[in-house]
Structures are given as C-alpha cells and as structure tokens.
Scaffold this motif. Structure first.
Motif, PDB file in Angstrom:
ATOM      1  N   TRP A 123       0.815  -1.209   0.000  1.00 37.26           N
ATOM      2  CA  TRP A 123       0.000   0.000   0.000  1.00 37.26           C
ATOM      3  C   TRP A 123       0.851   1.262   0.000  1.00 37.26           C
ATOM      4  O   TRP A 123       1.949   1.285   0.542  1.00 37.26           O
ATOM      5  CB  TRP A 123      -0.887   0.065   1.251  1.00 37.26           C
ATOM      6  N   ALA A 173      -0.124   5.326   1.062  1.00 34.91           N
ATOM      7  CA  ALA A 173      -1.162   6.197   1.621  1.00 34.91           C
ATOM      8  C   ALA A 173      -0.730   7.648   1.453  1.00 34.91           C
ATOM      9  O   ALA A 173       0.454   7.977   1.594  1.00 34.91           O
ATOM     10  CB  ALA A 173      -1.382   5.879   3.097  1.00 34.91           C
ATOM     11  N   ILE A 232      -7.889  11.009   3.082  1.00 33.74           N
ATOM     12  CA  ILE A 232      -6.837  10.012   3.044  1.00 33.74           C
ATOM     13  C   ILE A 232      -7.139   9.104   1.868  1.00 33.74           C
ATOM     14  O   ILE A 232      -8.274   8.663   1.689  1.00 33.74           O
ATOM     15  CB  ILE A 232      -6.797   9.189   4.346  1.00 33.74           C
ATOM     16  N   VAL A 270      -5.644   5.585  -0.083  1.00 38.30           N
ATOM     17  CA  VAL A 270      -4.727   4.459  -0.022  1.00 38.30           C
ATOM     18  C   VAL A 270      -4.820   3.696  -1.335  1.00 38.30           C
ATOM     19  O   VAL A 270      -5.911   3.336  -1.780  1.00 38.30           O
ATOM     20  CB  VAL A 270      -5.055   3.513   1.157  1.00 38.30           C
ATOM     21  N   SER A 322      -7.737   1.879  -5.434  1.00 38.68           N
ATOM     22  CA  SER A 322      -7.609   2.901  -4.395  1.00 38.68           C
ATOM     23  C   SER A 322      -8.881   2.986  -3.573  1.00 38.68           C
ATOM     24  O   SER A 322      -9.958   2.613  -4.028  1.00 38.68           O
ATOM     25  CB  SER A 322      -7.279   4.269  -4.989  1.00 38.68           C
ATOM     26  N   SER A 331     -10.575   5.777  -0.481  1.00 38.64           N
ATOM     27  CA  SER A 331     -10.363   7.060   0.199  1.00 38.64           C
ATOM     28  C   SER A 331     -11.475   7.317   1.197  1.00 38.64           C
ATOM     29  O   SER A 331     -12.557   6.752   1.098  1.00 38.64           O
ATOM     30  CB  SER A 331     -10.278   8.194  -0.819  1.00 38.64           C
ATOM     31  N   LEU A 356      -2.513   1.691   9.999  1.00 41.83           N
ATOM     32  CA  LEU A 356      -2.111   2.976   9.451  1.00 41.83           C
ATOM     33  C   LEU A 356      -2.400   4.026  10.512  1.00 41.83           C
ATOM     34  O   LEU A 356      -3.529   4.132  10.998  1.00 41.83           O
ATOM     35  CB  LEU A 356      -2.891   3.292   8.173  1.00 41.83           C
ATOM     36  N   CYS A 360      -5.583  -1.996   8.525  1.00 43.67           N
ATOM     37  CA  CYS A 360      -5.218  -2.001   7.108  1.00 43.67           C
ATOM     38  C   CYS A 360      -6.009  -2.991   6.258  1.00 43.67           C
ATOM     39  O   CYS A 360      -5.916  -2.945   5.033  1.00 43.67           O
ATOM     40  CB  CYS A 360      -3.724  -2.249   6.952  1.00 43.67           C
ATOM     41  N   TRP A 363      -9.645  -0.640   6.782  1.00 45.39           N
ATOM     42  CA  TRP A 363      -9.425   0.810   6.841  1.00 45.39           C
ATOM     43  C   TRP A 363     -10.329   1.494   7.852  1.00 45.39           C
ATOM     44  O   TRP A 363     -10.438   2.696   7.894  1.00 45.39           O
ATOM     45  CB  TRP A 363      -9.532   1.450   5.459  1.00 45.39           C
TER      46      TRP A 363
END
Length: 85
Positions: free
Chosen positions: A12, A14, A22, A24, A33, A35, A54, A67, A70
């Motif tokens: 990943w 970020a 954010i 990733v 991706s 977000s 993260l 992770c 998220w």
C-alpha cells in the motif's frame, strides 16, 4: 499531499493533506484505491512495522486504522495543538 507513507510490504501507499482526505492505493497487477474523509487536514501518516495499522496524525488527534478494513481501531484525542508526526 502533505503526507505520504509506504507500507513495509510495499502493498500500500497512503497519502493525505489539506483536503482532509486520506487515499490508499493497493499496488499490484490491478491498481486499486480507497479514500475517506477525516475531520482535519492530514499532517502525517505512518504504517506500523508489521503493516497491520495505518496511523493518521491530523489537527489535534491521532487515529489508528486497520489495514484490512481501513476502519479506525482507536482515536487518541485531546492533544493541545496540531499533531505533526
């Protein structure tokens, strides 16, 4: 972006910044991706050494995100002033 972090495995990347977002990216054969928004500009990002979390530093708080999902695992609030690293 103000902040950029690579996971230890290289899986990943970020990024975050003044847009209070954010993003990733999952690296591999197909670039994907994800977000999400946060309540303040993102000052710093870091992956845990094992790559399972993260850490997001923004405004006056820190968030620990899982992770795999998220989703936030914990938020540390109450810091006086901006958290920059």
């Amino acid at each position: 972006p103000f902040a950029l972090a690579f996971s230890p495995s290289g899986r990943w990347v970020a990024a975050g910044g003044e847009a209070k977002m954010i993003r990733v990216w999952t690296l591999g054969e197909q670039l994907k991706s994800q977000s999400w928004l946060c309540s303040g500009k993102v000052n710093a990002l870091a992956f845990s050494p094992d790559g399972k979390q993260l850490v997001v530093a923004a405004k006056d708080w820190l968030a620990l995100n899982d992770c795999e999902t998220w989703e936030p695992r914990a938020e540390l609030v109450g810091h006086v002033g901006a958290v920059n690293a």
